[in-house]
Design a protein around this motif. Structure first.
Motif, short mmCIF file in Angstrom:
data_model
loop_
_atom_site.label_atom_id
_atom_site.label_comp_id
_atom_site.label_asym_id
_atom_site.label_seq_id
_atom_site.Cartn_x
_atom_site.Cartn_y
_atom_site.Cartn_z
N PRO A 36 0.82 -1.22 0.00
CA PRO A 36 0.00 0.00 0.00
C PRO A 36 0.86 1.27 0.00
N MET A 37 0.39 2.27 -0.72
CA MET A 37 1.12 3.54 -0.81
C MET A 37 1.30 4.18 0.57
N ASP A 38 0.28 4.11 1.40
CA ASP A 38 0.37 4.69 2.74
C ASP A 38 1.47 4.02 3.56
N PHE A 39 1.62 2.70 3.39
CA PHE A 39 2.67 1.98 4.10
C PHE A 39 4.05 2.46 3.66
N VAL A 40 4.21 2.66 2.37
CA VAL A 40 5.50 3.16 1.83
C VAL A 40 5.81 4.54 2.41
N VAL A 41 4.82 5.40 2.50
CA VAL A 41 5.01 6.75 3.06
C VAL A 41 5.48 6.64 4.52
N VAL A 42 4.85 5.76 5.30
CA VAL A 42 5.23 5.59 6.71
C VAL A 42 6.66 5.06 6.81
N VAL A 43 7.02 4.12 5.96
CA VAL A 43 8.39 3.58 5.96
C VAL A 43 9.40 4.69 5.66
N LEU A 44 9.10 5.51 4.67
CA LEU A 44 10.01 6.61 4.31
C LEU A 44 10.14 7.61 5.46
N GLN A 45 9.04 7.89 6.13
CA GLN A 45 9.09 8.81 7.27
C GLN A 45 9.89 8.20 8.43
N THR A 46 9.67 6.91 8.67
CA THR A 46 10.29 6.24 9.82
C THR A 46 11.78 5.98 9.61
N VAL A 47 12.12 5.35 8.50
CA VAL A 47 13.50 4.91 8.27
C VAL A 47 14.38 6.05 7.77
N PHE A 48 13.80 6.96 6.96
CA PHE A 48 14.62 7.99 6.32
C PHE A 48 14.34 9.39 6.86
N ALA A 49 13.53 9.48 7.92
CA ALA A 49 13.23 10.75 8.60
C ALA A 49 12.73 11.82 7.63
N SER A 51 9.78 14.18 5.85
CA SER A 51 8.48 14.77 6.16
C SER A 51 7.42 14.00 5.39
N ARG A 52 6.17 14.14 5.78
CA ARG A 52 5.09 13.44 5.06
C ARG A 52 5.06 13.87 3.60
N GLU A 53 5.28 15.16 3.36
CA GLU A 53 5.27 15.68 1.98
C GLU A 53 6.38 15.06 1.14
N LYS A 54 7.60 15.05 1.68
CA LYS A 54 8.75 14.48 0.95
C LYS A 54 8.55 12.98 0.74
N ALA A 55 8.07 12.29 1.77
CA ALA A 55 7.83 10.85 1.66
C ALA A 55 6.78 10.55 0.59
N THR A 56 5.77 11.38 0.51
CA THR A 56 4.73 11.20 -0.51
C THR A 56 5.31 11.40 -1.90
N GLN A 57 6.19 12.40 -2.06
CA GLN A 57 6.83 12.64 -3.36
C GLN A 57 7.66 11.43 -3.79
N VAL A 58 8.45 10.88 -2.87
CA VAL A 58 9.29 9.72 -3.20
C VAL A 58 8.41 8.51 -3.51
N MET A 59 7.36 8.30 -2.72
CA MET A 59 6.44 7.18 -2.96
C MET A 59 5.83 7.28 -4.36
N LEU A 60 5.42 8.49 -4.75
CA LEU A 60 4.83 8.67 -6.08
C LEU A 60 5.86 8.42 -7.18
N GLN A 61 7.10 8.80 -6.94
CA GLN A 61 8.17 8.52 -7.91
C GLN A 61 8.35 7.00 -8.05
N VAL A 62 8.36 6.29 -6.93
CA VAL A 62 8.47 4.83 -6.97
C VAL A 62 7.29 4.25 -7.75
N HIS A 63 6.11 4.74 -7.47
CA HIS A 63 4.89 4.24 -8.12
C HIS A 63 4.91 4.50 -9.63
N ARG A 64 5.31 5.69 -10.03
CA ARG A 64 5.26 6.08 -11.45
C ARG A 64 6.44 5.57 -12.26
N GLU A 65 7.64 5.59 -11.64
CA GLU A 65 8.86 5.28 -12.39
C GLU A 65 9.43 3.91 -12.08
N GLY A 66 8.84 3.21 -11.13
CA GLY A 66 9.32 1.86 -10.81
C GLY A 66 10.37 1.82 -9.72
#
Length: 103
Positions: A36-49, A51-66
Motif C-alpha cells: 500500500p502507498m500509505d505503508f511506503v510513506v510511513v516507511v520513508l518517514q520512519t527509516v529515512f526521517a 516529512s510526510r510531503e517528501k515521503a509522498t513525493q518519493v512514494m509517487l516517484q516509486v509508483h510512477r517510475e518503478g
C-alpha cells in the motif's frame, strides 16, 4: 599523516596524505503491485526521517517510475537502512523491496 625525520638534524617534515572520501551508496525503493502507498510513506518517514510531503513525493516517484531514491549514505548506513526497510516490510507481510547501489 607521515612524519619523516632526518638523521643529521632534528628537522621534522610533515607530509599530508590525501584520503579519498568513502564511496556513497543510494538506497532505492522498488515498486510492486501489492504494498500500500500509505505503508511506503510511513516507511520513508520512519527509516529515512522524511516529512510526510517528501515521503509522498518519493512514494509517487516509486509508483510512477518503478523506483525511487530514498537517500545517499556511506556503505554501512545504506546497508542498515536497506535491512530496516526489508524487516519492516516483512513484519507487515508486504513484498516491498529495497536495494542499494554505489553512486
Amino acid at each position: 599523516m607521515a612524519i619523516h625525520q632526518q638523521q643529521e638534524g632534528n628537522v621534522l617534515e610533515v607530509e599530508k596524505t590525501r584520503l579519498k572520501p568513502p564511496p556513497l551508496y543510494k538506497v532505492i525503493l522498488l515498486n510492486d503491485d501489492y504494498t500500500p502507498m500509505d505503508f511506503v510513506v510511513v516507511v520513508l518517514q520512519t527509516v529515512f526521517a522524511m516529512s510526510r510531503e517528501k515521503a509522498t513525493q518519493v512514494m509517487l516517484q516509486v509508483h510512477r517510475e518503478g523506483m525511487g531514491v530514498c537517500g545517499t549514505y556511506t556503505r554501512e548506513v545504506a546497508a542498515a537502512k536497506v535491512d530496516q526497510v526489508l524487516n519492516i516490510a516483512r513484519r507487515h507481510q508486504h513484498p516491498l523491496q529495497c536495494t542499494m547501489e554505489e553512486t
